[in-house]
Design a protein around this motif. Structure first.
Motif, PDB file in Angstrom:
ATOM      1  N   ARG A 194       0.827  -1.204   0.000  1.00  8.86           N
ATOM      2  CA  ARG A 194       0.000   0.000   0.000  1.00  8.86           C
ATOM      3  C   ARG A 194       0.861   1.253   0.000  1.00  8.86           C
ATOM      4  N   LYS A 195       1.975   1.204   0.723  1.00 13.49           N
ATOM      5  CA  LYS A 195       2.868   2.356   0.761  1.00 13.49           C
ATOM      6  C   LYS A 195       3.466   2.621  -0.611  1.00 13.49           C
ATOM      7  N   ARG A 197       2.199   1.682  -3.482  1.00 18.33           N
ATOM      8  CA  ARG A 197       1.130   2.101  -4.384  1.00 18.33           C
ATOM      9  C   ARG A 197       0.787   3.569  -4.160  1.00 18.33           C
ATOM     10  N   SER A 198       0.781   4.006  -2.903  1.00 22.89           N
ATOM     11  CA  SER A 198       0.482   5.405  -2.600  1.00 22.89           C
ATOM     12  C   SER A 198       1.554   6.324  -3.163  1.00 22.89           C
ATOM     13  N   SER A 199       2.818   5.856  -3.107  1.00 23.13           N
ATOM     14  CA  SER A 199       3.910   6.660  -3.656  1.00 23.13           C
ATOM     15  C   SER A 199       3.776   6.797  -5.158  1.00 23.13           C
ATOM     16  N   SER A 202       0.963   9.276  -5.941  1.00 29.37           N
ATOM     17  CA  SER A 202       1.306  10.664  -5.655  1.00 29.37           C
ATOM     18  C   SER A 202       2.180  11.268  -6.747  1.00 29.37           C
TER      19      SER A 202
END
Length: 230
Positions: A194-195, A197-199, A202
């Motif tokens: 998830r981290k 994917r969030s990066s 963004s």
């Protein structure tokens, strides 16, 4: 509509259509993202099987070493504890054989509990008769007899059995810790996915250009909106 306004409309449409086409293209499934999702599932399963292996494949070597090291230490502790429990059980049986004349062959866990409850098999059977528990008695002269020489020996025996029980509880906690380490490692992989994917999200940029021509009460008005989403 004047020629100048018509020219602005045409230019706006020429600029808007490619952006909208690009936006629609971005909404389509990305094969690379799909492949990463499949790889993420594999990493989760690997961490469920061997804690830290999923983190290692994702490049998080520090977390992988922590989970793997914890797994090794807990397995060594668990196996050592189980081995020590067997040693305590052998000592317990040898002590009962030497101090109470117990025949150690073919006895279950309940028997070793009952041996410490009374000074002899006769006193134990009498207590079961008073409790009207006929099935809880042992057949006298059938290899289940015991007779403690001293009350101190019986007290010592009961303490030895309780010590063994404490170590058995510790082995249960260690087994639970091993299972928990597997689960925590798998959850950590999900967190990393998830981290990452969030990066990626963004870093993505999308722009939308909206053009509208609205006549109001005989007056012509043009509106041009340009939005950048992060």
């Amino acid at each position: 509509m004047s020629a100048s306004k018509l020219l602005i409309v045409i230019l706006a449409l020429c600029f808007t259509l490619p952006l909208q086409a690009q936006e629609l293209k971005m909404d389509q499934p990305d094969p690379q993202i799909t492949q990463q999702s499949r790889g993420g599932v594999e990493n989760v399963l690997l961490s469920m099987l061997i804690p830290g292996l999923g983190e290692w494949r994702m490049g998080n070597k520090r977390a992988a070493k922590i989970f793997m090291g914890t797994e090794v230490v807990m397995w060594i502790s668990y196996l050592s504890t189980r081995g020590y429990i067997n040693v305590l059980q052998n000592d317990l049986e040898a002590f009962a054989a030497s101090r109470a004349g117990v025949n150690t062959a073919g006895k279950g866990d309940q028997y070793w509990i009952d041996v410490g409850q009374a000074e002899s098999i006769y006193a134990f059977n009498e207590s079961k008769l008073l409790e009207r528990d006929l099935n809880g008695r042992y057949e006298e002269g059938a290899g289940f007899d015991w007779q403690w020489q001293l009350e101190e020996d019986r007290t010592d025996y009961r303490q030895r059995r309780l010590d063994r029980l404490d170590w058995k509880r510790r082995s249960t906690f260690l087994a639970g810790g091993i299972v928990l380490n597997h689960l925590v490692s798998a959850v950590d992989v999900v967190r990393l996915l998830r981290k990452n994917r969030s990066s990626e999200l963004s870093e993505e940029r999308s722009s939308v250009l909206n053009f509208s021509y609205v006549p109001e009460q005989g007056a012509e008005r043009m509106q041009l909106n340009f939005t950048v989403m992060f």
